[in-house]
Scaffold this motif. Structure first.
Motif, PDB file in Angstrom:
ATOM      1  N   LYS A  11      -4.437 -48.861 -15.874  1.00  0.00           N
ATOM      2  CA  LYS A  11      -5.149 -48.271 -15.449  1.00  0.00           C
ATOM      3  C   LYS A  11      -5.718 -49.014 -14.530  1.00  0.00           C
ATOM      4  CE  LYS A  11      -4.881 -43.708 -18.510  1.00  0.00           C
ATOM      5  NZ  LYS A  11      -5.119 -43.200 -19.168  1.00  0.00           N
TER       6      LYS A  11
ATOM      7  N   TYR B  83       4.810 -41.807 -19.792  1.00  0.00           N
ATOM      8  CA  TYR B  83       4.545 -40.646 -20.315  1.00  0.00           C
ATOM      9  C   TYR B  83       5.194 -39.987 -21.126  1.00  0.00           C
ATOM     10  CZ  TYR B  83       0.675 -37.152 -22.176  1.00  0.00           C
ATOM     11  OH  TYR B  83      -0.158 -37.369 -22.752  1.00  0.00           O
TER      12      TYR B  83
ATOM     13  N   LEU C 154      -9.658 -39.724 -12.775  1.00  0.00           N
ATOM     14  CA  LEU C 154      -9.203 -40.805 -12.691  1.00  0.00           C
ATOM     15  C   LEU C 154      -8.960 -40.662 -10.553  1.00  0.00           C
ATOM     16  CD1 LEU C 154      -6.252 -41.963 -14.948  1.00  0.00           C
ATOM     17  CD2 LEU C 154      -8.837 -42.862 -14.817  1.00  0.00           C
TER      18      LEU C 154
ATOM     19  N   MET D  47       2.006 -44.697 -11.177  1.00  0.00           N
ATOM     20  CA  MET D  47       1.189 -44.729  -9.294  1.00  0.00           C
ATOM     21  C   MET D  47       0.778 -46.503  -8.798  1.00  0.00           C
ATOM     22  SD  MET D  47       0.128 -41.549  -8.477  1.00  0.00           S
ATOM     23  CE  MET D  47      -0.696 -41.418  -7.524  1.00  0.00           C
TER      24      MET D  47
ATOM     25  N   HIS E 165       3.213 -37.327 -12.558  1.00  0.00           N
ATOM     26  CA  HIS E 165       2.738 -38.900 -11.264  1.00  0.00           C
ATOM     27  C   HIS E 165       4.538 -39.910 -10.875  1.00  0.00           C
ATOM     28  CE1 HIS E 165      -1.349 -38.615 -13.270  1.00  0.00           C
ATOM     29  NE2 HIS E 165      -1.701 -39.045 -11.539  1.00  0.00           N
TER      30      HIS E 165
ATOM     31  N   HIS F 183       0.648 -42.836 -16.403  1.00  0.00           N
ATOM     32  CA  HIS F 183       0.044 -42.879 -14.930  1.00  0.00           C
ATOM     33  C   HIS F 183       0.371 -44.227 -14.296  1.00  0.00           C
ATOM     34  CE1 HIS F 183      -3.457 -39.517 -15.417  1.00  0.00           C
ATOM     35  NE2 HIS F 183      -3.980 -40.081 -13.806  1.00  0.00           N
TER      36      HIS F 183
ATOM     37  N   GLU G 293      -6.102 -34.690 -11.138  1.00  0.00           N
ATOM     38  CA  GLU G 293      -7.005 -36.311 -10.884  1.00  0.00           C
ATOM     39  C   GLU G 293      -8.476 -35.961 -11.279  1.00  0.00           C
ATOM     40  OE1 GLU G 293      -5.185 -39.348 -12.449  1.00  0.00           O
ATOM     41  OE2 GLU G 293      -3.878 -38.682 -10.774  1.00  0.00           O
TER      42      GLU G 293
ATOM     43  N   THR H 273      -1.507 -47.766 -19.998  1.00  0.00           N
ATOM     44  CA  THR H 273      -0.837 -46.760 -19.613  1.00  0.00           C
ATOM     45  C   THR H 273       1.072 -47.310 -19.998  1.00  0.00           C
ATOM     46  OG1 THR H 273      -0.361 -44.883 -17.721  1.00  0.00           O
ATOM     47  CG2 THR H 273      -0.884 -47.330 -17.091  1.00  0.00           C
TER      48      THR H 273
ATOM     49  N   VAL I 227      -7.504 -44.113  -9.439  1.00  0.00           N
ATOM     50  CA  VAL I 227      -5.501 -44.644  -8.922  1.00  0.00           C
ATOM     51  C   VAL I 227      -5.349 -44.820  -6.941  1.00  0.00           C
ATOM     52  CG1 VAL I 227      -4.525 -43.002 -10.178  1.00  0.00           C
ATOM     53  CG2 VAL I 227      -5.731 -41.613  -7.774  1.00  0.00           C
TER      54      VAL I 227
END
Length: 254
Positions: A45, A55, A197, A134, A162, A131, A192, A52, A201
């Motif tokens: 991240k 997910y 974060l 991104m 995301h 994440h 977010e 990260t 990002v």
């Protein structure tokens, strides 16, 4: 004259048989259609030092819906190979089912590279969130091209949380962005900010999609929300993953 009729009869019989085989082959081809899941290769991240990846539940919940309906799922990532995982929770029964499935565990730990993908094999493409997406999905031109080809071959483009980062730079043959003028949903600016974060990002997903011409829809923090518009299915957060799978399936069955 009788011999002519006999020849015509035989010819018609042959044509009927050939058409039957063709129809069977077409039907078989449809049933053999697969779905391509895109996962991130990025495992950090920003400069936070936090790990990260994709997910897990955003892969497993749509996977369960589509797998149970008889669809084969393949996995691709920007770098190929083993994809980093986030949200690793085997108390979630669906996560556990996926993780203990030897075939699919092997697939996600040996993802294809974009160059390995044969786009004509896929009826849909799905971008999972996490994440990591991104950082490496938005600017991947090879994945964008794959999604464009699937969409313009009357296929479905879908994403959750995301994952829609992968949609922001997809352009169609007419030069327009895929999301331009379409109703789209994704991880919101408020969500977010809630996870602190918004300054980590590389861009705010909601804002970028709106910049690309999307008609952005959303619900409150962590509320399930799925939008379907012109063969594009998008979901807001992990809570929306299962419904995204159902949205994809409904379009596939139409």
């Amino acid at each position: 004259m009788q011999k002519v009729f006999q020849k015509i009869t035989v010819l018609l019989t042959v044509v009927t048989i050939l058409l039957s085989f063709t129809n069977q082959a077409t039907a078989q081809a449809k049933t053999m259609k697969k779905i391509l899941f895109v996962v991130t290769s990025h495992d950090k991240k920003g400069n936070t030092g936090e790990a990260t990846g994709y997910y897990l539940s955003e892969v497993t919940h749509p996977w369960e819906v589509l797998h149970n309906a008889g669809y084969e799922i393949d996995f691709v990532s920007p770098q190929g190979g083993k994809a980093p995982v986030d949200g690793f929770d085997l108390k979630d029964a669906v996560n556990k089912k996926f993780w203990e499935d030897k075939k699919y565990r092997a697939k996600i730990e040996n993802t294809m590279k974009p160059g390995d993908v044969k786009t004509e094999e896929y009826a849909a493409i799905f971008y999972a969130g996490g994440h990591g997406a991104m950082w490496d999905l938005a600017d991947n031109k090879d994945l964008a091209k794959i999604a464009q080809k699937i969409y313009e071959n009357n296929g479905i483009v879908s994403a959750v949380c995301h994952g829609p980062a992968g949609l922001v730079n997809i352009k169609l043959a007419n030069g327009k962005y895929l999301v331009d003028g379409k109703k789209i949903n994704a991880f919101t600016n408020e969500e977010e900010t809630a996870v602190k974060l918004e300054k980590v990002v590389p861009f705010l997903l909601e804002s970028k999609l709106i910049e690309r011409g999307a008609i952005f829809e959303k619900s409150g923090l962590w509320q399930p929300h799925v939008t379907v518009d012109q063969r594009v299915v998008t979901g807001q957060n992990p809570q929306s993953a299962h419904i995204v799978g159902e949205g994809i399936l409904k379009l596939l069955q139409e």
